[in-house]
Design a protein around this motif. Sequence first.
Motif, PDB file in Angstrom:
ATOM      1  N   GLN A 278     -16.701  17.304  17.507  1.00 52.36           N
ATOM      2  CA  GLN A 278     -17.723  18.110  17.028  1.00 52.36           C
ATOM      3  C   GLN A 278     -18.756  18.035  18.094  1.00 52.36           C
ATOM      4  N   LEU A 279     -19.309  16.786  18.497  1.00 51.60           N
ATOM      5  CA  LEU A 279     -20.459  16.455  19.238  1.00 51.60           C
ATOM      6  C   LEU A 279     -20.042  16.720  20.569  1.00 51.60           C
ATOM      7  N   LEU A 280     -18.869  16.700  21.145  1.00 50.29           N
ATOM      8  CA  LEU A 280     -18.450  17.252  22.350  1.00 50.29           C
ATOM      9  C   LEU A 280     -18.670  18.824  22.557  1.00 50.29           C
ATOM     10  N   ARG A 281     -18.283  19.546  21.510  1.00 50.11           N
ATOM     11  CA  ARG A 281     -18.490  21.046  21.266  1.00 50.11           C
ATOM     12  C   ARG A 281     -19.912  21.333  21.455  1.00 50.11           C
TER      13      ARG A 281
ATOM     14  N   LEU B 269     -21.745  23.364  24.347  1.00 48.10           N
ATOM     15  CA  LEU B 269     -22.449  24.367  24.236  1.00 48.10           C
ATOM     16  C   LEU B 269     -24.110  24.442  24.713  1.00 48.10           C
ATOM     17  N   VAL B 270     -24.436  23.159  24.528  1.00 48.63           N
ATOM     18  CA  VAL B 270     -25.960  22.991  25.255  1.00 48.63           C
ATOM     19  C   VAL B 270     -25.758  23.213  26.550  1.00 48.63           C
ATOM     20  N   LEU B 271     -24.895  22.576  27.201  1.00 45.37           N
ATOM     21  CA  LEU B 271     -24.538  22.656  28.804  1.00 45.37           C
ATOM     22  C   LEU B 271     -24.425  24.171  29.225  1.00 45.37           C
ATOM     23  N   LEU B 272     -23.693  24.798  28.252  1.00 49.28           N
ATOM     24  CA  LEU B 272     -23.534  26.148  28.564  1.00 49.28           C
ATOM     25  C   LEU B 272     -24.744  27.119  28.347  1.00 49.28           C
ATOM     26  N   GLY B 273     -25.433  26.843  27.594  1.00 52.09           N
ATOM     27  CA  GLY B 273     -26.659  27.476  27.463  1.00 52.09           C
ATOM     28  C   GLY B 273     -27.858  26.887  28.422  1.00 52.09           C
TER      29      GLY B 273
END
Length: 223
Positions: A157-160, A164-168
Amino acid sequence: VIDITNQKRMEDELKLKARLLDMANDPILAYDFEGNIIYANEITSRFTGYSIKELFKINVKNLMLPQLQNDFDRLINTLEGKKRLRFEFSGVNSDGSTTPLDVSSQIVESGGRKLALSIAHDISYRKKMENTLQNLNNELEKRISTRTRELLEAQEQLLRQEKLVLLGQLAGGVSHELRNPLGVIKNTTYFLNMVLDKSDPEISEALGILDKEVVNSEQIIKS
């Protein structure tokens, strides 16, 4: 007189040995190779629920579980070969209850014949502790397995979330990079609308499409 004295001494020694055996805290049995009980100390009587007289009338196999009785001859043969033998089995009492025992046996000679002498030690408490320890180990392994699974799920979950943060962040950077050229294109379109001949339908259509696509691109970036 000497013979009588020696015989009396032997009888006294036998009585002394019998009293010492009766003082033992563990059941002690002497039996022939057919299983006939020749001697049993007092604790054997209290332990099994049989009287001493009853013990002399039964076979030692009666103190074993039915599935183990067929192994008696094999145990005797093994004992004859090794002279000493130690094993665990469940002893059967007069009321049908069973007791886990640690048995030490050896070959002895009495009256010119060979007998098996067995000392049985009650290991009920040890078996109970072993079962308790096994249950605790099983529970610990179960908890470790559950905790490991929870940690792996949390890690995933943390990796996901990190992805998502990196994608944002990546999307924000791309949006910023796209806004600059779109602004230039938008301004250029506006300028072209000012200077070009609007009477030409192809030019007018092309500028309209360009302006529309700039607006669509800005909406995509905002969303």
